[in-house]
Design a protein around this motif. Structure first.
Motif, PDB file in Angstrom:
ATOM      1  N   PHE A 740       4.891  18.922   6.845  1.00 24.19           N
ATOM      2  CA  PHE A 740       4.737  20.289   7.347  1.00 24.19           C
ATOM      3  C   PHE A 740       3.632  21.041   6.613  1.00 24.19           C
ATOM      4  CE2 PHE A 740       8.781  19.499   9.357  1.00 24.19           C
ATOM      5  CZ  PHE A 740       8.725  20.291  10.505  1.00 24.19           C
ATOM      6  N   SER A 741       3.367  20.662   5.381  1.00 21.75           N
ATOM      7  CA  SER A 741       2.241  21.298   4.683  1.00 21.75           C
ATOM      8  C   SER A 741       0.919  20.940   5.335  1.00 21.75           C
ATOM      9  CB  SER A 741       2.235  20.878   3.212  1.00 21.75           C
ATOM     10  OG  SER A 741       1.971  19.482   3.076  1.00 21.75           O
ATOM     11  N   GLU A 742       0.867  19.812   6.039  1.00 21.68           N
ATOM     12  CA  GLU A 742      -0.360  19.425   6.740  1.00 21.68           C
ATOM     13  C   GLU A 742      -0.705  20.419   7.843  1.00 21.68           C
ATOM     14  OE1 GLU A 742      -2.478  16.868   6.332  1.00 21.68           O
ATOM     15  OE2 GLU A 742      -1.477  16.144   4.519  1.00 21.68           O
ATOM     16  N   ILE A 743       0.283  21.091   8.385  1.00 23.27           N
ATOM     17  CA  ILE A 743       0.020  22.071   9.447  1.00 23.27           C
ATOM     18  C   ILE A 743       0.281  23.492   8.930  1.00 23.27           C
ATOM     19  CG2 ILE A 743       0.520  20.441  11.292  1.00 23.27           C
ATOM     20  CD1 ILE A 743       3.274  21.741  11.549  1.00 23.27           C
ATOM     21  N   ASP A 744       0.228  23.658   7.589  1.00 25.29           N
ATOM     22  CA  ASP A 744       0.322  24.979   6.960  1.00 25.29           C
ATOM     23  C   ASP A 744       1.663  25.658   7.207  1.00 25.29           C
ATOM     24  OD1 ASP A 744      -2.271  24.648   6.035  1.00 25.29           O
ATOM     25  OD2 ASP A 744      -3.132  25.529   7.844  1.00 25.29           O
ATOM     26  N   VAL A 745       2.740  24.883   7.190  1.00 25.91           N
ATOM     27  CA  VAL A 745       4.094  25.433   7.283  1.00 25.91           C
ATOM     28  C   VAL A 745       4.805  25.125   5.972  1.00 25.91           C
ATOM     29  CG1 VAL A 745       6.318  25.320   8.471  1.00 25.91           C
ATOM     30  CG2 VAL A 745       4.204  25.193   9.785  1.00 25.91           C
ATOM     31  N   ASP A 746       5.338  26.144   5.318  1.00 28.10           N
ATOM     32  CA  ASP A 746       6.017  25.982   4.039  1.00 28.10           C
ATOM     33  C   ASP A 746       7.483  25.623   4.255  1.00 28.10           C
ATOM     34  OD1 ASP A 746       3.683  26.678   2.746  1.00 28.10           O
ATOM     35  OD2 ASP A 746       4.198  28.823   2.707  1.00 28.10           O
ATOM     36  N   ILE A 747       8.011  24.764   3.383  1.00 28.62           N
ATOM     37  CA  ILE A 747       9.409  24.342   3.441  1.00 28.62           C
ATOM     38  C   ILE A 747      10.122  24.874   2.205  1.00 28.62           C
ATOM     39  CG2 ILE A 747      10.999  22.385   3.522  1.00 28.62           C
ATOM     40  CD1 ILE A 747       9.439  22.668   6.055  1.00 28.62           C
ATOM     41  N   TYR A 748      11.278  25.505   2.419  1.00 32.22           N
ATOM     42  CA  TYR A 748      12.115  25.995   1.325  1.00 32.22           C
ATOM     43  C   TYR A 748      13.536  25.474   1.517  1.00 32.22           C
ATOM     44  CZ  TYR A 748       8.165  29.168   0.837  1.00 32.22           C
ATOM     45  OH  TYR A 748       6.908  29.677   0.699  1.00 32.22           O
ATOM     46  N   ILE A 749      14.252  25.346   0.432  1.00 38.69           N
ATOM     47  CA  ILE A 749      15.615  24.813   0.447  1.00 38.69           C
ATOM     48  C   ILE A 749      16.550  25.890  -0.088  1.00 38.69           C
ATOM     49  CG2 ILE A 749      17.140  22.982  -0.398  1.00 38.69           C
ATOM     50  CD1 ILE A 749      14.684  21.227  -0.723  1.00 38.69           C
ATOM     51  N   ALA A 750      17.720  26.023   0.546  1.00 40.88           N
ATOM     52  CA  ALA A 750      18.662  27.065   0.150  1.00 40.88           C
ATOM     53  C   ALA A 750      20.074  26.489   0.042  1.00 40.88           C
ATOM     54  CB  ALA A 750      18.644  28.210   1.156  1.00 40.88           C
ATOM     55  N   CYS A 751      20.877  27.165  -0.764  1.00 40.86           N
ATOM     56  CA  CYS A 751      22.323  26.902  -0.879  1.00 40.86           C
ATOM     57  C   CYS A 751      22.630  25.513  -1.420  1.00 40.86           C
ATOM     58  CB  CYS A 751      23.025  27.096   0.460  1.00 40.86           C
ATOM     59  SG  CYS A 751      22.831  28.740   1.166  1.00 40.86           S
ATOM     60  N   CYS A 752      21.851  25.025  -2.364  1.00 44.47           N
ATOM     61  CA  CYS A 752      22.143  23.729  -2.984  1.00 44.47           C
ATOM     62  C   CYS A 752      23.271  23.888  -3.997  1.00 44.47           C
ATOM     63  CB  CYS A 752      20.903  23.179  -3.694  1.00 44.47           C
ATOM     64  SG  CYS A 752      19.711  22.439  -2.584  1.00 44.47           S
ATOM     65  N   GLN A 753      24.258  23.011  -3.919  1.00 40.15           N
ATOM     66  CA  GLN A 753      25.303  22.998  -4.928  1.00 40.15           C
ATOM     67  C   GLN A 753      24.759  22.392  -6.221  1.00 40.15           C
ATOM     68  OE1 GLN A 753      29.075  21.426  -3.481  1.00 40.15           O
ATOM     69  NE2 GLN A 753      28.422  21.752  -1.370  1.00 40.15           N
ATOM     70  N   ALA A 754      25.427  22.723  -7.327  1.00 38.52           N
ATOM     71  CA  ALA A 754      24.951  22.275  -8.635  1.00 38.52           C
ATOM     72  C   ALA A 754      24.838  20.752  -8.732  1.00 38.52           C
ATOM     73  CB  ALA A 754      25.863  22.814  -9.736  1.00 38.52           C
ATOM     74  N   PRO A 755      25.816  19.967  -8.231  1.00 44.02           N
ATOM     75  CA  PRO A 755      25.635  18.506  -8.285  1.00 44.02           C
ATOM     76  C   PRO A 755      24.423  18.023  -7.495  1.00 44.02           C
ATOM     77  CG  PRO A 755      27.936  19.051  -7.886  1.00 44.02           C
ATOM     78  CD  PRO A 755      27.158  20.313  -7.740  1.00 44.02           C
TER      79      PRO A 755
END
Length: 810
Positions: A740-755
């Motif tokens: 997705f960075s190849e087409i200038d779209v940023d990826i973010y991750i949310a709500c990851c548990q500690a493990p």
């Protein structure tokens, strides 16, 4: 709606990413966890008085509740309950021993010793340990498979027909049953000691109910020979029940009528008495012992009418009085029965723990699953040394123990005393009991299991997958026998779990205005899209089995076909490089023209014309390449440059059908069209053919890309449903970020548990380009960051372009 207008619907606050969260909460790192694990290990190895007391109490639960036992409060209810259960033990022990294909007295042994062992080690207060229909059938399938009648045929004097040596057969069947029971008990104890009590959870409720329903059908088929008084051939292995039922049907013309009459009368009496008992039981302090009354009545009638001698009705036979001494099981049989022993251990534990948890929830106490596994295993292992076969809790006896007021396992002691008195003094009195009566008791007691067929209707309304588990378990147990049927059922149940994780629900989330809630847009009308941001969530965790499907679902939900967009971008970049090369060649050509013009002017002034072959050849080459030859369509022109020869046809053709011949290398001599050229092979003949090729590539890309412009600048992946992440999933997410960075779209991750964060660290997920700044505590934090970071001003758009001959856009 842009981000500025949408901002008034978003709750503004500080954005918390993973790195900021660690700064605030001081989360322990992986090295800290390792050190704490070492400390916990050291602490667990220390021996203190409180820890020793807790270990002893947990291993012997009787030491916890027996000193607190109140005779005045619990004594009388436990005594009444124990007598009621003990009375039920007698007919069920005798009848279920027939299912296990061992003499009836061993059913009484199995009702005595295991209950006393469970008294010391069990944690449930209400279940009744002893013989059970399904386990008795499973033991019977093992004993008859390893000790069939044909192995004990003997010649009786001058009689031509061989007779079965019943004494030798029964003795060997008891050895087989004891070996299977002891081995199954040892398996249960071992699993309990290593804290594998959760293994029973793999036997789901639909699976257990379907398995017991199918096992009841096996029990009915096994009792048909006693009900009709016939002697069918014993079959083993897959489809054995079908073959046995077929053989019984073929023997129906030879039915022993006196035996059938005894069976029919016993069934009618049992059914009528049980219906009456269920009607008046609320008015009685204890239920009427219908089975015991039937046994006593059948024994008296048989003894006074001499049914065995006058009508050749098969009876129980000799029942030795007294207890048999303990004996060591035959260990040489362990290898032949290990599979059956494991199946017995799992089924027995699943039935016992389900009943135990049901009563514990009702009466407000806790049942330890691991200790229950140890207690049941010791009941089987120790009981096997006293010639008991496999036992577990019985639903009918447990319900009687609970409904008659039983409070503790002291009721089991009272019931064991009833069985003990019967073995020592009353056993010989039941020698004239017809086996048809015991078969009728088994048949009628299976009515409750046959009612479980109504689960089909219930599961059809509630869960189709659970219905499939029920049906597959039922069919496989009927056809493949009890051992293979259980294996097939567990495998299919596990496959349904894998199927559910492979086919989860993928959704795009939207914000509920004025809140920090993000819900599925398709199922919630109030949810609103966040401009320029796509929030993607899967209902299952991402792992190797569904990683590819996860990528495809993300592409579909976001509306971005990455592969085509990357191809489009690379083609645009290739066209830009070609324009730059053309401009460079034009500059060189112009410089050469200026040098030649200067040389001609100098020669003209000097008056000495000079002809240069090298310059003329270079000029001819440049004009051929750059399109300055005016009669190229008539003459044709060939040029070898960088190992590629272009063949220009002399007849007019369409621009997109130029043919080329790859040369220069032995393995590159194929002929094709210009649409097959790769990026490195797109060397053009002149500016006209270059522009034709560019338009051809552009026409191909735009015609197949579909949505080749997009208004998404950020994608948020919600991993709140992920409880673990493996190496394949880590690589998948990294590939998503890269693509997705190849087409200038940023990826973010949310709500990851500690493990999950810890597993990402161990999997080398983070790097200089992927940091913990891209991980956010919640979806709302990620949305706030995206809107503040990019907003609606940096939406990428790739517009089509039409080039002129000089490289400018029209």
């Amino acid at each position: 709606m842009d981000s500025r207008r949408f901002g008034k619907y978003i709750v503004e606050r500080e954005v918390l990413d993973e790195q900021r969260l660690e700064e605030i909460t001081q989360r322990k790192t992986h090295s800290d966890n390792q050190s704490s694990l070492t400390e916990r290990l050291k602490d667990s190895l220390r021996c203190t008085v409180p820890k020793l007391k807790h270990s002893v109490m947990s291993s012997l639960p009787v030491l916890y509740w027996l000193p607190k036992y109140s005779v005045w409060d619990y004594g009388m209810p436990d005594l009444i309950s124990g007598i009621s259960v003990g009375i039920m033990h007698l007919p069920q022990g005798l009848a279920y021993a027939m299912l296990a294909s061992v003499p009836p007295v061993f059913g009484l042994y199995s009702s005595l010793y295991p209950a006393l062992i469970y008294f010391f080690f069990g944690t449930s207060r209400h279940i009744s340990i002893g013989t059970f229909t399904v386990l008795s059938i499973m033991v019977g399938s093992v004993t008859e498979r390893l000790a069939p009648d044909v192995n004990f045929l003997t010649q009786n004097g001058t009689n031509v027909t061989a007779e079965v040596n019943i004494t030798a057969r029964d003795s060997y069947r008891v050895q087989v049953a004891v070996a299977t029971t002891v081995l199954g008990g040892l398996i249960q104890v071992a699993l309990g000691l290593v804290k594998f009590g959760f293994v029973g959870t793999y036997l789901s409720e639909p699976l257990v109910r379907a398995y017991t329903t199918a096992a009841s059908a096996h029990a009915v088929v096994a009792q048909l020979k006693y009900i009709f008084g016939v002697s069918p051939t014993r079959f083993s292995g897959p489809f054995s029940m079908v073959y046995t039922l077929k053989d019984v049907c073929s023997l129906l013309p030879y039915t022993h009528l006196p035996t059938l009459v005894v069976s029919a009368v016993s069934m009618v009496f049992l059914i009528a008495a049980k219906e009456l008992n269920s009607f008046i039981s609320p008015k009685l302090p204890v239920p009427i012992p219908v089975e015991l009354i039937t046994i006593v009545a059948g024994t008296l009638i048989s003894a006074y009418t001499h049914l065995n001698r006058n009508y050749t009705i098969s009876v129980v036979g000799e029942i030795p009085s007294g207890l048999s001494p303990p004996s060591v099981p035959d260990a040489s049989l362990f290898g032949e029965v290990i599979g059956d022993a494991f199946a017995l251990a799992m089924v027995g534990y699943a039935i016992s723990i389900s009943l135990g948890k049901t009563f514990a929830l009702k009466h407000g106490y806790k049942v330890d699953s691991n200790q229950e596994l140890v207690a049941l295993g010791l009941s089987n292992a120790v009981g096997g040394f006293f010639q008991c076969f496999s036992v577990c809790s019985s639903m009918s006896r447990s319900l009687i123990q609970e409904t008659t007021g039983g409070k503790t396992q002291m009721a089991a002691v009272a019931s064991s005393l009833i069985v003990l008195v019967t073995i020592l003094k009353l056993g010989p009195l039941f020698q004239e009991l017809p086996k048809a009566v015991l078969a009728a008791i088994v048949f009628v007691n299976l009515k409750g299991m046959f009612k479980q067929h109504s689960d089909i209707v219930t599961l059809w309304k509630r869960s189709k997958i659970d219905l499939m588990v029920w049906l597959v378990t039922w069919v496989s147990t009927l056809l493949l026998n009890l051992d293979l049927g259980l294996v097939a059922s567990i495998l299919f149940a596990l496959l349904t779990v894998i199927f559910r994780t492979q086919m989860p629900t993928y959704s795009v989330l939207g914000n509920v205005p004025g809140t920090e809630l993000y819900v599925d847009i398709e199922t919630h009308r109030e949810a609103r899209d966040v401009p320029g941001v796509t929030i993607f969530r899967s209902s299952a965790t991402v792992y190797f089995a569904n990683a590819d499907l996860y990528i495809e679902a993300l592409k579909e939900k976001s509306g971005l076909d990455i592969s085509k967009m990357i191809i489009y971008k690379k083609r645009q970049e290739a066209k830009q490089r070609r324009r730059e090369r053309r401009a460079e060649r034009r500059a060189k050509r112009q410089a050469k023209k200026e040098r030649r013009a200067a040389q001609r002017a100098a020669k003209h002034l000097s008056g000495a014309p000079v002809f240069s072959v090298e310059e003329e050849a270079g000029s001819w080459r440049n004009t051929c390449v750059d399109g300055d030859v005016t009669d190229r369509e008539q003459q044709g022109c060939t040029e070898r440059e960088n190992g590629t020869v272009f063949i220009i046809p002399t007849t007019p053709r369409t621009p997109d059908r130029w043919e080329y011949l790859k040369g220069g290398e032995p393995d590159c001599t194929s002929l094709g069209s210009i649409s097959e050229l790769q990026e490195g092979d797109t060397t053009t003949l002149d500016s006209s053919s270059d522009d034709t090729l560019s338009r051809d590539l552009e026409r191909i890309s735009l015609g197949s890309l579909g949505k080749w412009t997009w208004d998404i600048h950020s994608i948020i992946i919600d991993l709140s449903t992920a409880n673990f992440i493996d190496i394949v999933a880590i690589k998948t997410i990294k590939n998503i970020i890269h693509d997705f960075s190849e087409i200038d779209v940023d990826i973010y991750i949310a709500c990851c548990q500690a493990p999950v964060v810890e597993q990402l660290e161990l999997g080398d997920f983070f790097s200089e380009t992927i940091t913990k700044r891209s991980l956010f505590v919640s979806v709302h934090d990620a949305v706030l960051y995206c809107l503040n970071h990019r907003g609606a001003t940096s939406i990428p758009r790739y517009e089509p372009s039409v080039d002129t001959y000089d490289g400018t856009k029209l």
